[in-house]
Design an enzyme around this catalytic site. Structure first.
Site, PDB file in Angstrom:
ATOM      1  N   HIS A 154      -1.228  -1.420  -4.284  1.00 19.46           N
ATOM      2  CA  HIS A 154      -2.465  -1.058  -3.599  1.00 19.46           C
ATOM      3  C   HIS A 154      -2.476   0.460  -3.371  1.00 19.46           C
ATOM      4  O   HIS A 154      -1.576   1.020  -2.751  1.00 19.46           O
ATOM      5  CB  HIS A 154      -2.548  -1.800  -2.261  1.00 19.46           C
ATOM      6  N   MET A 193     -11.992   4.525  -0.541  1.00 20.69           N
ATOM      7  CA  MET A 193     -12.644   4.767   0.758  1.00 20.69           C
ATOM      8  C   MET A 193     -13.286   6.139   0.687  1.00 20.69           C
ATOM      9  O   MET A 193     -12.874   7.096   1.359  1.00 20.69           O
ATOM     10  CB  MET A 193     -11.589   4.676   1.879  1.00 20.69           C
ATOM     11  N   SER A 206       0.844  -1.196   0.000  1.00 23.17           N
ATOM     12  CA  SER A 206       0.000   0.000   0.000  1.00 23.17           C
ATOM     13  C   SER A 206       0.875   1.239   0.000  1.00 23.17           C
ATOM     14  O   SER A 206       1.699   1.431   0.903  1.00 23.17           O
ATOM     15  CB  SER A 206      -0.888   0.013   1.254  1.00 23.17           C
ATOM     16  N   ASP A 266      -4.575   3.557  -1.881  1.00 17.83           N
ATOM     17  CA  ASP A 266      -5.658   3.927  -0.963  1.00 17.83           C
ATOM     18  C   ASP A 266      -6.143   5.338  -1.241  1.00 17.83           C
ATOM     19  O   ASP A 266      -5.401   6.309  -1.071  1.00 17.83           O
ATOM     20  CB  ASP A 266      -5.159   3.833   0.487  1.00 17.83           C
ATOM     21  N   HIS A 282      -8.286   1.142  -3.983  1.00 18.68           N
ATOM     22  CA  HIS A 282      -9.215   0.958  -2.863  1.00 18.68           C
ATOM     23  C   HIS A 282      -9.881   2.292  -2.550  1.00 18.68           C
ATOM     24  O   HIS A 282      -9.267   3.192  -1.993  1.00 18.68           O
ATOM     25  CB  HIS A 282      -8.401   0.426  -1.659  1.00 18.68           C
ATOM     26  N   MET A 297      -8.721   8.172  -0.151  1.00 17.50           N
ATOM     27  CA  MET A 297      -9.549   8.567   1.006  1.00 17.50           C
ATOM     28  C   MET A 297     -10.056   9.990   0.820  1.00 17.50           C
ATOM     29  O   MET A 297      -9.322  10.855   0.326  1.00 17.50           O
ATOM     30  CB  MET A 297      -8.719   8.489   2.286  1.00 17.50           C
ATOM     31  N   ASP A 347      -6.565  -6.481   4.395  1.00 10.84           N
ATOM     32  CA  ASP A 347      -5.898  -5.169   4.363  1.00 10.84           C
ATOM     33  C   ASP A 347      -5.904  -4.556   5.758  1.00 10.84           C
ATOM     34  O   ASP A 347      -6.963  -4.285   6.324  1.00 10.84           O
ATOM     35  CB  ASP A 347      -6.675  -4.281   3.374  1.00 10.84           C
ATOM     36  N   MET A 385     -11.481  -5.884   5.545  1.00 12.73           N
ATOM     37  CA  MET A 385     -10.629  -4.936   6.261  1.00 12.73           C
ATOM     38  C   MET A 385     -10.267  -5.542   7.613  1.00 12.73           C
ATOM     39  O   MET A 385     -11.148  -5.946   8.374  1.00 12.73           O
ATOM     40  CB  MET A 385     -11.360  -3.601   6.467  1.00 12.73           C
TER      41      MET A 385
HETATM   42  C1  DX5 Z   1      -6.208   1.417   5.717  1.00 10.93           C
HETATM   43  C2  DX5 Z   1      -5.727   1.153   4.306  1.00 10.93           C
HETATM   44  C3  DX5 Z   1      -4.624   0.151   4.230  1.00 10.93           C
HETATM   45  C4  DX5 Z   1      -3.397   0.519   5.003  1.00 10.93           C
HETATM   46  C5  DX5 Z   1      -2.490  -0.671   5.140  1.00 10.93           C
HETATM   47  O1  DX5 Z   1      -7.282   2.272   5.683  1.00 10.93           O
HETATM   48  O2  DX5 Z   1      -6.786   0.674   3.517  1.00 10.93           O
HETATM   49  O3  DX5 Z   1      -4.316  -0.175   2.888  1.00 10.93           O
HETATM   50  O4  DX5 Z   1      -2.687   1.567   4.447  1.00 10.93           O
HETATM   51  O5  DX5 Z   1      -1.367  -0.289   5.871  1.00 10.93           O
HETATM   52  P1  DX5 Z   1      -0.753  -1.216   7.007  1.00 10.93           P
HETATM   53  O6  DX5 Z   1      -0.282  -2.456   6.334  1.00 10.93           O
HETATM   54  O7  DX5 Z   1       0.357  -0.382   7.559  1.00 10.93           O
HETATM   55  O8  DX5 Z   1      -1.827  -1.476   8.010  1.00 10.93           O
HETATM   56 ZN    ZN Z   2      -6.413  -0.280   1.481  1.00  3.58          ZN
END
Ligand code: DX5
Ligand code: ZN
Length: 218
Positions: free
Chosen positions: A32, A67, A7, A34, A65, A36, A174, A136
């Site tokens: 990956h 969010m 990620s 993320d 991903h 947000m 994740d 998650m």
């Molecule tokens: C959390 C994210 C993850 C996160 C994973 O909201 O979706 O992808 O960054 O990071 P680690 O492996 O550090 O928990």
């Molecule tokens: Zn993620």
């Protein structure tokens, strides 16, 4: 087959291109990403513009991903900017079946993510439509959080459900994944492992990925 998806949330954003190159050369399987929005989760990251600029630098499948609330407004834009897999959070999708079809029609693989407290039953009538389900293993929003052990059972249950309806969906996990829990999650049925801090906070990302893969098959 075990797949590792670093990620970029834990990458050095001032050197993002180089960090992506580093994990690509280190033998990861997906990147990956993320996304947000500060509404679904209490954090804000990046959008399609950054994904598009990374697309020119990497051959890795981009696992995006989302969010974000109202993901249907942005799915096509994310696919156009280079996403290969689009994950939406079930909690943001009142018309989940429609959203899954939108992802596929846009040309990406469709994945749905469930927060730790969200029931597997939310997927009962769409499981056969999905390429991947993301469980998650932390509450989404931040990297570096601790893995929630109750998710082991959830992944086991999901694995059974997938078999019972003969869905081809694979299970991704994740949050807080590291060498001490990846084996348990693999045994429970997970095949794709997102790892942010376990890869990027390691002095040698190639070694980190190798160790994760080894620990997953023990
Ligand atoms: C959390 C994210 C993850 C996160 C994973 O909201 O979706 O992808 O960054 O990071 P680690 O492996 O550090 O928990
Ligand atoms: Zn993620």
């Amino acid at each position: 087959m075990v797949k590792i998806a670093p990620s970029i949330l834990s990458a050095d954003f001032s050197n993002l291109g180089q960090d992506v190159e580093k994990v690509e050369n280190a033998g990861c399987d997906y990147l990956h990403i993320d996304v947000m929005d500060g509404r679904f989760v209490p954090n804000i990251t990046i959008g399609p513009v950054v994904i598009k600029s990374l697309r020119g630098k990497s051959k890795l499948p981009f696992d995006v991903h989302l969010m974000i609330v109202e993901p249907e407004k942005y799915i096509n834009q994310f696919v156009e900017s280079g996403a290969d897999i689009i994950t939406v959070q079930v909690e943001t999708c009142p018309h989940l079946d429609r959203t899954i079809h939108q992802i596929k029609e846009a040309g990406a693989m469709a994945c749905v993510a469930l927060n730790p407290s969200t029931s597997l039953s939310t997927l009962d009538y769409v499981l056969t439509e999905l390429d991947m389900v993301l469980i998650m293993t932390v509450n989404p929003g931040f990297g570096g959080q601790s893995f929630i052990p109750a998710m082991i059972h959830k992944v086991r249950d999901l694995s059974e459900k997938i078999k019972s309806v003969t869905s081809s969906a694979v299970i991704q996990v994740d949050g807080g994944i590291n060498t001490s829990n990846i084996g348990t999650m693999a045994k429970a049925g997970a095949q794709v492992f997102v790892a942010g801090s376990a890869v990027f906070n390691h002095e040698d990302p190639a070694l980190a990925i190798k160790k994760l893969k080894e620990a997953a098959v023990l």
